[in-house]
Design a protein around this motif. Structure first.
Motif, PDB file in Angstrom:
ATOM      1  N   VAL A 260       2.442  18.595  38.975  1.00 17.23           N
ATOM      2  CA  VAL A 260       3.334  17.827  39.741  1.00 17.23           C
ATOM      3  C   VAL A 260       2.314  17.098  40.679  1.00 17.23           C
ATOM      4  CG1 VAL A 260       5.221  19.573  39.875  1.00 17.23           C
ATOM      5  CG2 VAL A 260       3.686  19.666  41.683  1.00 17.23           C
ATOM      6  N   GLU A 261       1.158  16.829  40.641  1.00 22.89           N
ATOM      7  CA  GLU A 261       0.266  16.259  41.554  1.00 22.89           C
ATOM      8  C   GLU A 261       0.539  14.861  41.401  1.00 22.89           C
ATOM      9  OE1 GLU A 261      -1.305  17.282  43.955  1.00 22.89           O
ATOM     10  OE2 GLU A 261      -0.818  19.281  43.674  1.00 22.89           O
ATOM     11  N   PRO A 262       0.684  14.036  40.268  1.00 21.26           N
ATOM     12  CA  PRO A 262       0.963  12.746  40.092  1.00 21.26           C
ATOM     13  C   PRO A 262       2.311  12.487  40.795  1.00 21.26           C
ATOM     14  CG  PRO A 262       0.305  13.570  37.953  1.00 21.26           C
ATOM     15  CD  PRO A 262       0.497  14.631  39.014  1.00 21.26           C
ATOM     16  N   LEU A 263       3.271  13.301  40.437  1.00 16.75           N
ATOM     17  CA  LEU A 263       4.599  12.957  41.324  1.00 16.75           C
ATOM     18  C   LEU A 263       4.479  13.114  42.783  1.00 16.75           C
ATOM     19  CD1 LEU A 263       6.806  14.752  38.953  1.00 16.75           C
ATOM     20  CD2 LEU A 263       6.808  12.495  39.097  1.00 16.75           C
ATOM     21  N   ARG A 264       3.629  14.084  43.389  1.00 15.62           N
ATOM     22  CA  ARG A 264       3.464  14.236  44.611  1.00 15.62           C
ATOM     23  C   ARG A 264       2.818  12.872  45.356  1.00 15.62           C
ATOM     24  NH1 ARG A 264       4.316  19.001  46.993  1.00 15.62           N
ATOM     25  NH2 ARG A 264       4.525  20.835  45.545  1.00 15.62           N
ATOM     26  N   GLU A 265       1.851  12.287  44.611  1.00 11.99           N
ATOM     27  CA  GLU A 265       1.079  11.092  45.204  1.00 11.99           C
ATOM     28  C   GLU A 265       2.318  10.009  45.187  1.00 11.99           C
ATOM     29  OE1 GLU A 265      -2.236  10.443  42.793  1.00 11.99           O
ATOM     30  OE2 GLU A 265      -3.165  12.267  43.203  1.00 11.99           O
ATOM     31  N   GLN A 266       3.040   9.822  44.008  1.00  6.02           N
ATOM     32  CA  GLN A 266       3.864   8.700  44.108  1.00  6.02           C
ATOM     33  C   GLN A 266       4.939   9.056  45.182  1.00  6.02           C
ATOM     34  OE1 GLN A 266       6.123   8.488  40.466  1.00  6.02           O
ATOM     35  NE2 GLN A 266       7.266   6.829  40.734  1.00  6.02           N
ATOM     36  N   PHE A 267       5.318  10.257  45.273  1.00  5.78           N
ATOM     37  CA  PHE A 267       6.486  10.487  46.401  1.00  5.78           C
ATOM     38  C   PHE A 267       5.602  10.144  47.781  1.00  5.78           C
ATOM     39  CE2 PHE A 267       7.897  13.454  49.793  1.00  5.78           C
ATOM     40  CZ  PHE A 267       9.165  13.104  49.769  1.00  5.78           C
ATOM     41  N   PHE A 268       4.585  10.369  48.190  1.00  7.44           N
ATOM     42  CA  PHE A 268       3.863  10.106  49.445  1.00  7.44           C
ATOM     43  C   PHE A 268       4.092   8.581  49.608  1.00  7.44           C
ATOM     44  CE2 PHE A 268       1.689  14.433  49.347  1.00  7.44           C
ATOM     45  CZ  PHE A 268       2.532  15.069  50.041  1.00  7.44           C
ATOM     46  N   THR A 269       3.507   8.015  48.461  1.00  6.07           N
ATOM     47  CA  THR A 269       3.551   6.465  48.468  1.00  6.07           C
ATOM     48  C   THR A 269       4.948   5.745  48.693  1.00  6.07           C
ATOM     49  OG1 THR A 269       1.671   6.536  46.876  1.00  6.07           O
ATOM     50  CG2 THR A 269       2.792   4.295  47.318  1.00  6.07           C
ATOM     51  N   ILE A 270       5.735   6.279  48.180  1.00  6.73           N
ATOM     52  CA  ILE A 270       7.167   5.891  48.307  1.00  6.73           C
ATOM     53  C   ILE A 270       7.573   6.062  49.860  1.00  6.73           C
ATOM     54  CG2 ILE A 270       9.485   5.853  47.780  1.00  6.73           C
ATOM     55  CD1 ILE A 270       8.528   6.499  44.680  1.00  6.73           C
ATOM     56  N   ARG A 271       7.311   7.252  50.429  1.00  3.93           N
ATOM     57  CA  ARG A 271       7.568   7.726  51.594  1.00  3.93           C
ATOM     58  C   ARG A 271       6.826   6.765  52.603  1.00  3.93           C
ATOM     59  NH1 ARG A 271       6.736  13.735  53.836  1.00  3.93           N
ATOM     60  NH2 ARG A 271       4.953  13.308  53.523  1.00  3.93           N
ATOM     61  N   SER A 272       5.632   6.284  52.322  1.00  7.46           N
ATOM     62  CA  SER A 272       5.069   5.462  53.486  1.00  7.46           C
ATOM     63  C   SER A 272       5.554   4.343  53.375  1.00  7.46           C
ATOM     64  CB  SER A 272       3.547   5.513  53.018  1.00  7.46           C
ATOM     65  OG  SER A 272       2.735   4.478  53.804  1.00  7.46           O
ATOM     66  N   LYS A 273       5.959   3.618  52.258  1.00  4.40           N
ATOM     67  CA  LYS A 273       6.932   2.554  52.107  1.00  4.40           C
ATOM     68  C   LYS A 273       8.051   2.546  52.844  1.00  4.40           C
ATOM     69  CE  LYS A 273       8.450  -0.928  48.746  1.00  4.40           C
ATOM     70  NZ  LYS A 273       8.654  -1.079  47.186  1.00  4.40           N
ATOM     71  N   ARG A 274       8.621   3.447  52.562  1.00  4.85           N
ATOM     72  CA  ARG A 274       9.988   3.547  53.271  1.00  4.85           C
ATOM     73  C   ARG A 274       9.931   3.419  54.696  1.00  4.85           C
ATOM     74  NH1 ARG A 274      11.778   8.217  56.124  1.00  4.85           N
ATOM     75  NH2 ARG A 274      10.971   9.392  54.532  1.00  4.85           N
ATOM     76  N   ARG A 275       8.948   4.322  55.430  1.00  6.11           N
ATOM     77  CA  ARG A 275       8.774   4.355  56.817  1.00  6.11           C
ATOM     78  C   ARG A 275       8.270   2.933  57.317  1.00  6.11           C
ATOM     79  NH1 ARG A 275       5.198   9.827  57.545  1.00  6.11           N
ATOM     80  NH2 ARG A 275       6.908  11.309  57.153  1.00  6.11           N
ATOM     81  N   LYS A 276       7.558   2.024  56.563  1.00  8.37           N
ATOM     82  CA  LYS A 276       7.052   0.811  57.074  1.00  8.37           C
ATOM     83  C   LYS A 276       8.668  -0.083  56.997  1.00  8.37           C
ATOM     84  CE  LYS A 276       2.583   1.105  55.455  1.00  8.37           C
ATOM     85  NZ  LYS A 276       1.537   0.237  54.471  1.00  8.37           N
TER      86      LYS A 276
END
Length: 487
Positions: free
Chosen positions: A268-284
């Motif tokens: 699930v590491e690729p999905l976790r990296e994608q999740f962190f990227t989307i969460r960072s975008k959402r916070r911005k």
């Protein structure tokens, strides 16, 4: 006692009190800088390097090296403030020439500060920082008793050998450059020739670094400002973007949960990296959504206009200084031994021009630091909060001292200020070479213009593409790409 002797004694008392007052002021100023730099280094240092739980000796060595780093950083900060403090002091004395409470602000004090910064810069670059690095890496000679003094002996021997090597290289280089009897005779004078010549080479290296990093930093400042401030909304639906990002984040989160609960051990590491990227975008996006209309529509444009204005004024001053160099020999940077303050302003526009000079000096220094840490060669040197090892702290202190100690020469060479270099700062041999000064000014103007046009044009193009939604369109497939695609 005769009246003549009384007058001579009174004059000696005045000189004594003036010297004591200058020493107290210099000590207070340096103590303030030292305390400030101590808090700065403490904010970035790695605390595990200074804990005495595992090895008391290593912790004590690291604390000593940290004190030397703090001293060096204080000297670097003093070199940055040296020229602005001198310019402001001159304007204050012009505005209040007869004020009793500012009589301590005189040419002797300013000249003493310049000499102290020059002395401490030499001391830090040539002795203290190499000693701090070798001290942290030393273990003592083989067969000797372990302890701090064994490390001190080893570090002193290594530093002595390094000093002899550097002095020999400087001796050979100076003998090659100026091969005459007077120059060979002056080579035997360590204090009056060796150290100023060595520092002249270091200063020339620092000025060249400022020439390379300042134009790059000026263009990088626009990108950094765009990341820190909230940009205005131009033809974009921020609510729709935020809603889509939240849905995408929730979908990826469910996929991670489903894979984690599956009896198959799937990665699930690729999905976790994608999740962190989307969460960072959402916070911005949430930060932009919460920003007020004043922050979006006024803060960002004013900041960009301010950076553009400061950069444009710097370029205009340098271009005007190039014309002065061609027409008037007085535009060449020179050194003076007597600081006559409070007689004439160093700007055509009086106090306003002096304030603008101070702002430009700080702006160019900040730009050079930003360009230094943004360059690919020195990105790894960027300190991290509470996680910077001691060797990296030493490297940062040396780099900042080289850049900051060259700032007065850099500002005077470009014509940012007309305040002449005091003390040993004006003894550099290359300052009297017209071709070096002229090519340096031309190089700064050309590099700054190219970096600025390239960065600003790309930024405007990217903003227009993002505003009109063109970045969401699929890339066109050319005929060559379609034919070259494997079946």
């Amino acid at each position: 006692m005769a009246p003549v002797e009384q007058d001579a004694l009174a004059l000696q008392e005045q000189l004594f009190h003036a010297r004591v007052r200058e020493c107290i002021i210099c000590a207070l100023l340096f103590a303030s800088l030292y305390i400030l730099c101590h808090f700065i280094i403490t904010h970035f240092k790695k605390h595990t390097d200074f804990v005495a739980a595992h090895d008391d000796e290593d912790a004590a060595v690291n604390r000593i090296a940290l004190g030397l780093c703090t001293f060096t950083l204080a000297v670097a900060l003093g070199a940055v403030l040296l020229l602005p403090f001198s310019i402001i002091s001159n304007e204050v004395l012009l505005s209040f020439p007869q004020n009793y409470y500012i009589q301590w602000l005189n040419g002797s004090l300013i000249h003493g500060l310049w000499n102290l910064i020059f002395l401490f810069s030499n001391l830090s670059l040539v002795f203290l920082m190499p000693f701090a690095y070798f001290f942290t890496e030393s273990e003592g000679f083989a067969g000797s008793k372990k302890g701090i003094m064994a490390r001190v002996y080893e570090t002193s021997v290594v530093l002595l050998l390094l000093t002899l090597l550097v002095l020999g290289m400087v001796w050979v280089a100076s003998a090659i450059v100026s091969n005459n009897a007077a120059s060979r005779q002056s080579l035997y004078d360590l204090w009056e020739y060796y150290l100023p010549y060595l520092y002249s080479c270091i200063s020339l290296f620092g000025v060249l670094l400022l020439l390379l990093f300042t134009p790059f930093g000026l263009s990088t400042m626009f990108t950094v400002t765009g990341k820190l401030l909230v940009k205005p909304r131009l033809l974009e639906d921020l609510d729709e973007q935020l809603s889509c990002t939240r849905l995408e984040e929730a979908a990826v989160s469910r996929r991670i949960a489903d894979k984690a609960s599956c009896w198959l051990h799937l990665s699930v590491e690729p999905l976790r990296e994608q999740f962190f990227t989307i969460r960072s975008k959402r916070r911005k996006l949430e930060l932009r959504h919460r920003a007020s209309a004043w922050q979006r529509n006024l803060g960002y444009p004013l900041a960009m206009l301010g950076l553009l204005a400061l950069t444009g004024i710097s370029l205009l001053i340098v271009c005007f200084h190039v014309l002065e160099l061609l027409l008037d020999d007085a535009a060449m940077p020179r050194g003076i031994q007597d600081a006559s303050l409070g007689q004439v302003s160093f700007s055509f526009f009086g106090s306003f021009g002096a304030a603008l000079q101070v702002i430009l000096i700080f702006y160019l220094m900040v730009s050079s630091v930003v360009g230094f840490y943004s360059s690919p060669l020195f990105t790894q040197l960027l300190p991290e909060r509470q996680d910077t090892p001691l060797t990296k702290i030493i490297g940062n202190c040396v780099s900042l001292l080289v850049l900051s100690s060259a700032l007065p020469v850099f500002s005077r060479t470009l014509g940012i200020t007309r305040f002449d270099l005091l003390g040993d700062f004006g003894r550099f041999n290359w300052l009297g070479n017209f071709y070096i000064i002229f090519l340096y000014n031309m190089g700064f103007a050309v590099l700054t213009t190219l970096c600025l046009v390239k960065r600003v044009s790309w930024a405007v193009q990217a903003e227009l593409i993002r505003a009109f939604g063109l970045h969401k369109l699929p890339l066109p497939v050319t005929r060559s790409r379609a034919l070259g695609k494997p079946s």
